[in-house]
Design a protein around this motif. Structure first.
Motif, mmCIF file in Angstrom:
data_model
loop_
_atom_site.group_PDB
_atom_site.id
_atom_site.type_symbol
_atom_site.label_atom_id
_atom_site.label_comp_id
_atom_site.label_asym_id
_atom_site.label_seq_id
_atom_site.Cartn_x
_atom_site.Cartn_y
_atom_site.Cartn_z
ATOM 1 N N LYS A 1 -1.502 -32.160 -12.976
ATOM 2 C CA LYS A 1 -1.292 -30.726 -12.765
ATOM 3 C C LYS A 1 0.166 -30.306 -12.754
ATOM 4 N N ALA A 2 1.075 -31.264 -12.826
ATOM 5 C CA ALA A 2 2.498 -30.918 -12.790
ATOM 6 C C ALA A 2 3.315 -31.994 -13.494
ATOM 7 N N ASN B 1 4.991 -26.952 -16.465
ATOM 8 C CA ASN B 1 4.213 -26.521 -15.296
ATOM 9 C C ASN B 1 3.568 -25.155 -15.519
#
Length: 446
Positions: A233-234, A441
Motif C-alpha cells: 500500500k505504500a 503513494n
C-alpha cells in the motif's frame, strides 16, 4: 559435475514446488482430442496477441503446426505489437469487441485486466492441469484474489552481464561482488576519446519502463531495501537503502562510467542499450535472461566473451537479491472461441511425451527463457545449467517477485521517470527518492 546437476535439479524442484500429481497422458499433444467450434467457413481461427518479434513468431508458428494437423479445422494466428503497446492494444480491442482470443500478458497487468473483466480465470480441467503442473509460487505469480488467470509461460530474472574480454584487457580477474568494486571496475573499464565515452564501464537502460526499473530494483534489493511495504500500500523508496541506490546511479554518471547516450531502448525493447553491449562498447549491464538468444545471434563468435554474475551487494545489504516476473497466456472474456482457446493452451503447455518438454518449453528454451512448468524444467535441466543461465537459476532461489498490485504499470512508469531524471541529471538522488514516493503513494491510494 554430477553433484552440481543433482543440486540444480533439486533447486528447480523446490522452486517449482512440484505437485505429487503428474500430467495426465490425455492432456499431451499426441492424445489431445477435441471437436472445434467452427465458423460458417468451417474453420476456427484462434488469434493470439503477443509482443514477439518476427523471428520468434515464425518459430512459434512452426512449432504449433502439429496442433493444426491434429485439428484441421483450427488455425493459429499471431497478432504482434511492440511490448510498449501491448496493454493498450488489449484494452482497446476489448472495447471494440474485435480482440484476440488469447493474450500473452505480463503478470503485473493482472489487477487492471481482471478488474475490467478482460480475461477469464482458469476453471475445471484446465485449472486442475495448472495446479498439478506448476509450483505454488508460480501459480501465485499468475493469480489474483485466489483465482488463477491462465497458463504461466516463462520466468524472467535479472543478473549482471559482463564482457570477459574487456575485463581481461582492464586487468580485472572477476566480476564485482560489492558496490565499491562495481564503481571501481566501471571506472577502469571506461574509455574516453576526444571527450566522448566510447566504452562505458556500466550501462543503464532508459525509454523502457521495466528495463529501467527492474535493474534498479535488483540493486535496491541487494542493498537490503524494498520497493513497496509488505502490504503493497505504500512505497519504501525514501529509506536509507533506497537513497543509497539513487546515489549509486549519480556516482556512475558523475564519474563518466556510464554513458546515458548509450542507454535508450525502443518500443520493441531493443535499441542502443542492447546494441552497445553486443558491439562490446558496454562492459557491464544488469539485464534479463531472455536476451540470450539475441546476443548469440548478433555477436556470433564474440558471444563467448559474455558471462553472467550475481547482482553486486550494496553497503547496507547482505545478499545478492534479484527481481523476477512471469508471463501467462490468458483467454479473453470477449472471445467467441473460449473452449477451443483453453484446449490449445493445454496442448501447447503439456509434455510431448513422458520425460519430454512441452512445445512451449522448447520454444522458450530456444530463446534463453526459463520455462515455468515443472516438467519442462526437469526435461531441460542441462540447458538451464549452462554458463549463461545458471546464474539466473541460482538467483531465483531468493529473488523477489515484482509486486502484483493495482496500478502496477503506473507505479513502474512513475519510478522509471524518476530514475531517468537522475540519469539525465534533471534531479538529485534526494529529489528522485521523495518524488517517487509521493507519486507512487498517490497511485496506490486511489
Amino acid at each position: 559435475m554430477k553433484k552440481s546437476w543433482l543440486a540444480m535439479l533439486a533447486f528447480l524442484t523446490v522452486l517449482a514446488g512440484c505437485s505429487s500429481g503428474s500430467d495426465s497422458s490425455d492432456s499431451s499433444p499426441a492424445n489431445s482430442e477435441s471437436t472445434s467450434k467452427t465458423n460458417s467457413a468451417g474453420t476456427t481461427t484462434l488469434k493470439i496477441l503477443t509482443h514477439w518479434d518476427a523471428a520468434n513468431s515464425k518459430a512459434y508458428l512452426d512449432q504449433v503446426k502439429a496442433y493444426e494437423q491434429i485439428h484441421p479445422n483450427v488455425k493459429i494466428e499471431l497478432q504482434n505489437v511492440p511490448f510498449g503497446e501491448l496493454l493498450k492494444k488489449i484494452t482497446v480491442s476489448n472495447i471494440s469487441g474485435e480482440g484476440a482470443d488469447i493474450y500473452h500478458i505480463y503478470s503485473a497487468w493482472l489487477p487492471e485486466l481482471t478488474s475490467s473483466q478482460s480475461i477469464d480465470p482458469a476453471a475445471g480441467d484446465y485449472l486442475a492441469d495448472i495446479q498439478a503442473g506448476y509450483g505454488q509460487n508460480i501459480q501465485d505469480s499468475v493469480s489474483i484474489d485466489g483465482k488463477i488467470y491462465g497458463y504461466p509461460t516463462e520466468l524472467t530474472a535479472y543478473a549482471l552481464n559482463y564482457n570477459k574480454r574487456l575485463f581481461e584487457e582492464a586487468g580485472i580477474a572477476a566480476p564485482p561482488k560489492t558496490w565499491d568494486e562495481l564503481l571501481d571496475y566501471a571506472k577502469r573499464l571506461t574509455k574516453i576519446e576526444n571527450g566522448q565515452i566510447v566504452q562505458q564501464g556500466f550501462g543503464v537502460i532508459t525509454g523502457w519502463d521495466s528495463g529501467t526499473v527492474h535493474p534498479f530494483l535488483t540493486l535496491l534489493h541487494s542493498n537490503g531495501g524494498n520497493f513497496l511495504a509488505a502490504d503493497g500500500k505504500a512505497a519504501e523508496l525514501d529509506s536509507p537503502q533506497a537513497l543509497q541506490t539513487f546515489e549509486l546511479y549519480s556516482q556512475l554518471i558523475d564519474s563518466q562510467s556510464t554513458n546515458r547516450e548509450m542507454s535508450p531502448a525502443n518500443a520493441s525493447t531493443t535499441g542502443a542499450y542492447m546494441n552497445n553491449f553486443e558491439l562490446e562498447k558496454t562492459a557491464m549491464i544488469i539485464m534479463a535472461n531472455w536476451w540470450k538468444s539475441s546476443l548469440q545471434a548478433t555477436m556470433g563468435d564474440k558471444y563467448a566473451n559474455v558471462a553472467t554474475a550475481p547482482i553486486p551487494v550494496g553497503p547496507s545489504g547482505t545478499d545478492s537479491v534479484s527481481v523476477f516476473y512471469s508471463w501467462l497466456y490468458s483467454v479473453s472474456s470477449h472471445s467467441k472461441n473460449k473452449e477451443e482457446a483453453w484446449k490449445f493452451l493445454q496442448w501447447v503447455n503439456s509434455p510431448e511425451a513422458e520425460g519430454k518438454s512441452s512445445v512451449q518449453g522448447d520454444w522458450l528454451l530456444s530463446q534463453g527463457i526459463i520455462p515455468s512448468r515443472s516438467s519442462d524444467q526437469e526435461a531441460n535441466r542441462e540447458a538451464l545449467g549452462d554458463d549463461f543461465m545458471k546464474t539466473y537459476i541460482e538467483l531465483l532461489h531468493q529473488a523477489k517477485p515484482f509486486p502484483i498490485v493495482k496500478g502496477a504499470s503506473e507505479i513502474t512508469t512513475a519510478l522509471q521517470k524518476k530514475i531517468e531524471g537522475l540519469i539525465f541529471s534533471a534531479s538529485s538522488p534526494e529529489d528522485a527518492s521523495k518524488g517517487a514516493v509521493a507519486e507512487i503513494n498517490s497511485i496506490l491510494g486511489r
